[in-house]
Design a protein around this motif. Structure first.
Motif, PDB file in Angstrom:
ATOM      1  N   TYR A  68      -1.007   3.396   8.050  1.00 47.73           N
ATOM      2  CA  TYR A  68      -1.426   1.989   8.206  1.00 47.73           C
ATOM      3  C   TYR A  68      -0.322   1.118   8.790  1.00 47.73           C
ATOM      4  CZ  TYR A  68      -2.595  -2.831   7.017  1.00 47.73           C
ATOM      5  OH  TYR A  68      -2.822  -4.178   7.083  1.00 47.73           O
ATOM      6  N   PHE A  69       0.872   1.217   8.249  1.00 47.96           N
ATOM      7  CA  PHE A  69       1.924   0.292   8.703  1.00 47.96           C
ATOM      8  C   PHE A  69       2.376   0.627  10.127  1.00 47.96           C
ATOM      9  CE2 PHE A  69       1.940  -0.184   4.101  1.00 47.96           C
ATOM     10  CZ  PHE A  69       1.776  -1.557   4.023  1.00 47.96           C
ATOM     11  N   GLU A  70       2.326   1.906  10.488  1.00 49.30           N
ATOM     12  CA  GLU A  70       2.655   2.292  11.865  1.00 49.30           C
ATOM     13  C   GLU A  70       1.636   1.731  12.856  1.00 49.30           C
ATOM     14  OE1 GLU A  70       2.763   4.264   9.289  1.00 49.30           O
ATOM     15  OE2 GLU A  70       4.712   5.281   9.279  1.00 49.30           O
ATOM     16  N   THR A  71       0.440   1.432  12.371  1.00 49.37           N
ATOM     17  CA  THR A  71      -0.580   0.878  13.255  1.00 49.37           C
ATOM     18  C   THR A  71      -0.068  -0.375  13.967  1.00 49.37           C
ATOM     19  OG1 THR A  71      -2.321   1.731  11.832  1.00 49.37           O
ATOM     20  CG2 THR A  71      -2.938  -0.057  13.282  1.00 49.37           C
ATOM     21  N   ALA A 110       0.872  -1.169   0.000  1.00 54.11           N
ATOM     22  CA  ALA A 110       0.000   0.000   0.000  1.00 54.11           C
ATOM     23  C   ALA A 110       0.906   1.215   0.000  1.00 54.11           C
ATOM     24  CB  ALA A 110      -0.903   0.006   1.230  1.00 54.11           C
ATOM     25  N   VAL A 111       0.409   2.321  -0.529  1.00 54.21           N
ATOM     26  CA  VAL A 111       1.240   3.524  -0.627  1.00 54.21           C
ATOM     27  C   VAL A 111       0.538   4.701   0.041  1.00 54.21           C
ATOM     28  CG1 VAL A 111       2.418   2.744  -2.713  1.00 54.21           C
ATOM     29  CG2 VAL A 111       0.345   4.121  -2.921  1.00 54.21           C
ATOM     30  N   PRO A 112       1.302   5.704   0.472  1.00 49.36           N
ATOM     31  CA  PRO A 112       0.711   6.778   1.276  1.00 49.36           C
ATOM     32  C   PRO A 112      -0.343   7.593   0.530  1.00 49.36           C
ATOM     33  CG  PRO A 112       3.102   6.818   1.452  1.00 49.36           C
ATOM     34  CD  PRO A 112       2.769   5.867   0.349  1.00 49.36           C
ATOM     35  N   MET A 113      -1.384   7.917   1.266  1.00 52.65           N
ATOM     36  CA  MET A 113      -2.370   8.900   0.818  1.00 52.65           C
ATOM     37  C   MET A 113      -2.064  10.205   1.545  1.00 52.65           C
ATOM     38  SD  MET A 113      -6.454   9.018   1.729  1.00 52.65           S
ATOM     39  CE  MET A 113      -7.058   7.857   0.497  1.00 52.65           C
ATOM     40  N   ARG A 144       8.917  -1.723  -1.097  1.00 56.84           N
ATOM     41  CA  ARG A 144       9.193  -2.643   0.002  1.00 56.84           C
ATOM     42  C   ARG A 144      10.097  -1.974   1.067  1.00 56.84           C
ATOM     43  NH1 ARG A 144       8.771  -7.977  -0.474  1.00 56.84           N
ATOM     44  NH2 ARG A 144       9.184  -7.991  -2.710  1.00 56.84           N
ATOM     45  N   ALA A 145      11.146  -1.309   0.604  1.00 56.15           N
ATOM     46  CA  ALA A 145      12.079  -0.667   1.540  1.00 56.15           C
ATOM     47  C   ALA A 145      11.392   0.467   2.299  1.00 56.15           C
ATOM     48  CB  ALA A 145      13.297  -0.141   0.780  1.00 56.15           C
ATOM     49  N   LYS A 146      10.577   1.219   1.602  1.00 60.25           N
ATOM     50  CA  LYS A 146       9.851   2.327   2.241  1.00 60.25           C
ATOM     51  C   LYS A 146       8.946   1.814   3.364  1.00 60.25           C
ATOM     52  CE  LYS A 146      10.752   6.254   0.140  1.00 60.25           C
ATOM     53  NZ  LYS A 146      11.471   7.272   0.934  1.00 60.25           N
TER      54      LYS A 146
END
Ligand code: NA7
Length: 537
Positions: free
Chosen positions: A337-340, A214-217, A303-305
């Motif tokens: 999302y990923f920080e969740t 997923a990518v940032p909004m 992936r790295a991001k």
């Protein structure tokens, strides 16, 4: 104004969502007597049903709105770059009333069956109130992602807490504060729910089957100046969006991957990552969908991001896909999302390690343990492309069942008609840009117009019916396979971009990957040629 006194109406429109409302407007402008059926109690389609916390569109301002009315465009104001569900639902309600459509919609009425009678060239449409009516033309604007997948888990009905699918979210909402909540599904919808409710619930268990990129909004407020600027730029923008691959007006031309060096590639991807839109998906390089090396490169960048945002490397391993290229499934946008997963109250349940076995009164049983829950949220998606259509028992010429035929071999002509089913039309169906790879209002407008043109052609020429010939259909399907299968979308069998047959086997790639311009060229040529390749009776 019923042109054919023998039928109850000229046209039936099924569904009062984004496409259905426009379809109703378009057919009424032809002077036809149109009846629209809507299963729910309001207009808006997915924007009426998907009331889950965090629901918003992934198309950025000003793209997600109707392009058929300059007047509507010039009066529309948006508050956020990615408008949330209530704002879009309100917009569609406004459009409905502005164009006087509501009185032609029969709400709370589900179309259950439709049968074509060849002798009279008419459709008999049955509804769940036990009634039926006859019509010449039948248009299914019932949505490509509107038939929610039901819970497949044994015991789901015995759960004592609250459970619901994201697309059947109650109007009064669901009490989540302080609750132990389970979310099943981690795609576009699941991601929006998870990132939104994590700070509110006492404990969140995320049930993930296939990890997703997923990518940032980036979602700032839209200023009055930005609204005015968009309103004043209608003509230019409309010209642009209808001639781009996916219906977005991005600035500048993307470079070919092989024409860039390492520094340029990194700069390009950093820029698009920071931009916070879907452009990084497919728009980073001109050949992003076609060049495996480019796909690989973008995948490693993303992936790295993502990895850098997840504290626990083992968790990052579970959250990051290893089985597919970035962009070979529908790319969700996310905000934190990923920080969740760095939160203490959020747990990832990896279903590849411990699949869900059953549901009981108190929660979910995986292969290894029981997880106590107060609420289960199904973000499990839809029977994509064909689901809503197949829930209607449709029989065409010679009593052939559309559902049976599609289950054997899915086919359409430009995603809007099917050989053997005269005067039946559909939007958001398989094998068109609108099936998956498009800013939907742009694709929908185009489809609604083409269907209007086809119906007008039959109507004004005093004909009875139109359907594609078998050869025309075969040619379209061959073209679709030729342009879509070799792309990275074709490389992935695990995505709703592929048809799932009733026995669970994986079928055709429903996402047409030729882009809007190529699609429009074919569709426009059909109209210009007087529907050459169609059987007009
Ligand atoms: P999607 O994209 O179909 O995603 C559904 C999610 O639910 C996905 O993560 C699935 O995992 C998961 N799922 C589905 N069934 C199950 C079962 N039985 N067990 C576990 N997990 C399951 O639907 P969305 O609502 O997120 O998005 C649909 C589109 O709407 C979206 O693309 C936008 O265009 C708007 P899987 O990946 O299949 O393993």
């Amino acid at each position: 104004t019923n042109a054919s006194a023998a039928t109850d109406c000229d046209a039936v429109v099924v569904g009062a969502g984004l496409a259905g409302l426009h379809q109703l407007y378009r057919l009424r402008r032809l002077g036809l007597n149109v009846v629209a059926f809507e299963a729910s109690d309001g207009v808006g389609g997915v924007w009426h049903h998907n009331r889950y916390p965090g629901a918003r569109v992934d198309s950025h301002f000003p793209h997600y709105q109707y392009w058929f009315s300059r007047d509507l465009w010039e009066e529309s104001e948006w508050t956020e770059r990615f408008p949330a569900q209530p704002e879009i639902e309100a917009y569609l309600n406004h459009a409905c009333d502005k164009f006087g459509l509501r009185e032609h919609i029969r709400f709370n009425t589900k179309v259950t069956a439709a049968h074509y009678d060849e002798a009279s060239g008419t459709w008999t449409v049955s509804t769940d109130d036990g009634k039926s009516l006859t019509t010449r033309f039948l248009v299914l604007n019932s949505g490509g992602l509107s038939a929610p997948r039901q819970s497949p888990f044994p015991g789901a009905g015995t759960f004592r807490g609250v459970s619901c699918h994201t697309a059947s979210w109650p109007k009064d909402g669901v009490e989540l504060a302080g609750k132990r909540v389970g979310v099943i599904g981690t795609a576009a919808t699941g991601i929006q729910v998870i990132q939104t409710i994590a700070p509110i619930v006492s404990h969140l268990s995320v049930f993930q089957r296939t990890p997703n990129f997923a990518v940032p909004m980036k979602n700032p407020k839209i200023t009055p100046e930005q609204n005015s600027a968009a309103q004043a730029d209608f003509e230019r923008l409309r010209g642009v969006v209808h001639n781009t691959f996916g219906g977005f007006a991005y600035e500048g031309e993307p470079p070919m991957f092989d024409d860039t060096d390492e520094a340029e590639r990194q700069a390009r991807l950093e820029e698009l990552w920071a931009a916070g839109t879907l452009q990084i998906w497919g728009g980073a390089f001109a050949d992003a969908f076609a060049n495996a090396e480019a796909s690989h490169y973008v995948t490693e960048f993303v992936r790295a991001k993502i990895r850098a945002r997840i504290n626990d490397p083992k968790l990052a391993d579970k959250l990051l896909p290893t089985d597919h290229y970035f962009g070979s499934r529908r790319v969700p946008l996310e905000t934190g999302y990923f920080e969740t997963y760095n939160r203490d109250n959020v747990e990832l349940v990896d279903l590849r390690e411990e699949p869900i076995v059953s549901i009981d009164a108190a929660g979910i049983n995986t292969a290894t343990r029981h997880i106590d829950l107060d609420v289960i949220i199904y973000a499990t998606g839809f029977e994509a492309g064909v689901g809503a259509i197949n829930r209607i028992a449709i029989t065409g010429r010679d009593h052939r069942s559309l559902r049976d035929e599609w289950n054997k071999a899915l086919r359409t002509t430009v995603g809007m008609q099917v050989h053997g089913f005269p005067n039946l039309f559909m939007t958001m169906a398989p094998f068109a840009p609108a099936s998956a790879l498009c800013n939907l209002p742009v694709c929908a407008d185009h489809q609604v117009d083409w269907i209007g043109d086809a119906i007008a052609y039959v109507h004004t020429n005093g004909k009875t019916s139109i359907e594609p010939s078998a050869e025309t259909e075969a040619a379209w399907m061959a073209h679709h396979v030729e342009v879509s299968e070799p792309t990275m979308l074709g490389s992935n069998k695990n995505s709703w971009y592929r048809h799932k047959r009733e026995d669970g086997s994986i079928g055709e790639l429903i996402a047409y990957a030729g882009g809007i311009p190529q699609y429009r060229e074919t569709c426009d040529a059909m109209v210009a040629s007087g529907f050459k390749g169609f059987i007009v009776r």
